[in-house]
Design a protein around this motif. Structure first.
Motif, mmCIF file in Angstrom:
data_model
loop_
_atom_site.group_PDB
_atom_site.id
_atom_site.type_symbol
_atom_site.label_atom_id
_atom_site.label_comp_id
_atom_site.label_asym_id
_atom_site.label_seq_id
_atom_site.Cartn_x
_atom_site.Cartn_y
_atom_site.Cartn_z
ATOM 1 N N THR A 261 -5.164 9.423 -6.521
ATOM 2 C CA THR A 261 -4.726 9.609 -7.904
ATOM 3 C C THR A 261 -3.331 10.210 -7.984
ATOM 4 O OG1 THR A 261 -5.865 11.747 -7.944
ATOM 5 C CG2 THR A 261 -7.084 9.834 -8.757
ATOM 6 N N THR A 262 -2.928 10.977 -6.968
ATOM 7 C CA THR A 262 -1.578 11.547 -6.996
ATOM 8 C C THR A 262 -0.531 10.443 -6.874
ATOM 9 O OG1 THR A 262 -1.612 11.954 -4.592
ATOM 10 C CG2 THR A 262 -2.345 13.743 -6.020
ATOM 11 N N THR A 263 -0.779 9.488 -6.004
ATOM 12 C CA THR A 263 0.126 8.346 -5.878
ATOM 13 C C THR A 263 0.138 7.540 -7.172
ATOM 14 O OG1 THR A 263 -0.303 8.213 -3.492
ATOM 15 C CG2 THR A 263 0.609 6.257 -4.547
ATOM 16 N N THR A 264 -1.030 7.341 -7.748
ATOM 17 C CA THR A 264 -1.132 6.581 -8.995
ATOM 18 C C THR A 264 -0.330 7.235 -10.106
ATOM 19 O OG1 THR A 264 -3.368 5.861 -8.368
ATOM 20 C CG2 THR A 264 -2.750 5.663 -10.696
ATOM 21 N N LEU B 299 0.863 -1.185 0.000
ATOM 22 C CA LEU B 299 0.000 0.000 0.000
ATOM 23 C C LEU B 299 0.896 1.230 0.000
ATOM 24 C CD1 LEU B 299 -3.077 0.822 0.322
ATOM 25 C CD2 LEU B 299 -2.528 1.186 2.736
ATOM 26 N N ILE B 300 0.705 2.112 -0.979
ATOM 27 C CA ILE B 300 1.560 3.295 -1.108
ATOM 28 C C ILE B 300 0.704 4.553 -0.982
ATOM 29 C CG2 ILE B 300 3.222 4.530 -2.545
ATOM 30 C CD1 ILE B 300 3.978 1.921 -3.836
ATOM 31 N N LEU B 301 1.147 5.476 -0.120
ATOM 32 C CA LEU B 301 0.424 6.698 0.167
ATOM 33 C C LEU B 301 1.292 7.916 -0.127
ATOM 34 C CD1 LEU B 301 0.106 4.549 2.842
ATOM 35 C CD2 LEU B 301 -1.880 6.003 3.181
ATOM 36 N N ILE C 144 3.265 -0.947 4.175
ATOM 37 C CA ILE C 144 2.879 0.426 3.892
ATOM 38 C C ILE C 144 4.130 1.245 3.612
ATOM 39 C CG2 ILE C 144 1.794 2.518 4.812
ATOM 40 C CD1 ILE C 144 0.020 0.789 6.527
ATOM 41 N N GLU C 145 4.135 1.931 2.480
ATOM 42 C CA GLU C 145 5.241 2.817 2.129
ATOM 43 C C GLU C 145 4.678 4.143 1.616
ATOM 44 O OE1 GLU C 145 8.241 2.311 2.877
ATOM 45 O OE2 GLU C 145 8.251 0.146 3.275
ATOM 46 N N TYR C 146 5.578 5.129 1.473
ATOM 47 C CA TYR C 146 5.156 6.482 1.119
ATOM 48 C C TYR C 146 6.003 7.036 -0.018
ATOM 49 C CZ TYR C 146 2.944 6.097 5.709
ATOM 50 O OH TYR C 146 2.187 5.677 6.776
#
Length: 390
Positions: free
Chosen positions: A296-299, A56-58, A241-243
């Motif tokens: 959408t910004t992460t995408t 999961l990327i935020l 979880i990563e950012y």
């Protein structure tokens, strides 16, 4: 395809004007990107939708109080003189480095290249944000309180539609000054008697925004649903979880002004991909695990780094536009809010809903899901409910 193909009617009473009473107390529409089938749920069910091994990327960008009010230096008045005229509104949209910022200025026609802008806070306002108009009248005296100059800027470049590049004078604590001067940059569809409220300082900010990742002119709103407790529940399921950081900029505020999708050009936005996230992406890809983007910004950031074949720690800018026909290289699923009609974000979500050998297009699947959400009175846009497309 045409921009008008992504239009839909949204009753105005479904546009969320405030966040839910409790962070994370939102509804969530589950949409199968292969079939288009949808199921009603709540965001608290999100951890259960994840599998052990998922990545999961935020986006941990921090929203700044980017809406400011300034006056032109040529109209400066002396202490106790009548209130100044020529006030302009400034919305900082993108940091450019070396004290330079891209901004939207209203009214732009009054702020040409070479103009100096003064940003002041009244003396009786130190820690709290200033009022919408940065001037006060002392009780029963009818005179202007002494104002303190916190920031100064020169307009060094002009663009279309009120766009300006500002060169700020060096200051010891630029973001500290913004905290005193600025207002949270709420989207124009949020109509309040006041521009922003105290709750917006925390609720229009993700709980995981970085301490040193200032720069967004709008919140990565899919992340607003998360609480520390939900993040712990996700980790407990064996999800990594990563950012990454992408500063949300001008594209969020500018409407699409062309009709053909082939003519759409987005503004560049700066991003940073950390080493730990790059390593996690390589691991997930090699092990065949899902990569799930929050927002959408992460995408856009993930698909950009895949397109330039640079899945390694670095910083850069992206103006990638994801539309139906795009073949996603990294993102397998997406948590996102409901988006505006005819917006590039709605086009992005429709692109992810495209699957091979399907007679129903991604656009049709998403618009059908939106129709269901409207019928079930989901709350739309930044402070609204969310969709999990997987």
């Amino acid at each position: 395809m045409r921009v008008s193909d992504f239009d839909f009617f949204l009753p105005s009473d479904l546009i969320a004007q405030h966040p839910p009473a409790e962070r994370g107390d939102s509804r969530m529409l589950l949409v199968d990107r292969h079939t288009g089938n949808s199921t009603d749920a709540h965001f608290r069910d999100f951890p259960a939708q994840l599998r052990p091994g998922d990545l999961l990327i935020l986006n941990n960008s921090r929203v700044i109080p980017a809406r400011l009010f300034a006056r032109r230096a040529g109209l400066r008045t002396q202490h106790n003189s009548p209130a100044p005229t020529g006030q302009v509104e400034v919305l900082l949209t993108q940091p450019l480095g070396n004290d330079r910022w891209r901004a939207l200025v209203k009214p732009g026609r009054k702020v040409p290249t070479g103009e100096h802008l003064i940003f002041e806070a009244p003396e009786n306002r130190v820690e709290a944000p200033v009022n919408r108009v940065p001037q006060v009248r002392e009780a029963n005296l009818g005179i202007r309180a002494q104002a303190r100059t916190l920031l100064e800027a020169k307009v060094i470049e002009s663009g279309d539609f009120g766009e300006r590049t500002l060169q700020f004078s060096p200051t010891q604590d630029f973001f500290g000054a913004l905290e005193q001067l600025g207002h949270m940059p709420l989207p124009p569809y949020i109509h309040r008697s006041e521009e922003d409220e105290e709750e917006d300082r925390t609720r229009y900010q993700t709980v995981y925004a970085g301490a040193n990742t200032h720069g967004s002119a709008a919140a990565p709103t899919a992340g607003l649903h998360f609480t520390p407790q939900v993040l712990e529940q996700i980790k407990a399921r064996g999800v990594q979880i990563e950012y990454l950081t992408l500063h949300v900029g001008l594209g969020t505020f500018q409407p699409v002004r062309v009709e053909d999708l082939a003519d759409i050009r987005l503004h560049e936005e700066p991003y940073t991909l950390p080493a730990t996230t790059a390593e996690a992406i390589h691991k997930a890809k090699s092990e065949g695990q899902r990569i799930i983007a929050v927002g959408t910004t992460t995408t856009r950031t993930l698909e950009h780094i895949a397109a330039i074949n640079r899945i390694e720690p670095h910083s850069g800018t992206t103006s990638i536009f994801l539309q139906p026909g795009h073949r996603f290289q990294l993102v397998n699923a997406l948590l996102t809010n409901f988006h505006l009609p005819k917006s590039t974000l709605l086009m992005l979500v429709s692109a992810l809903a495209e699957t091979e050998n399907q007679t129903t297009t991604g656009r049709e699947k998403i618009l059908r899901a939106y129709t269901h959400a409207i019928e079930q009175h989901y709350r739309f846009f930044s402070y609204g409910d969310c969709m999990f497309l997987s």
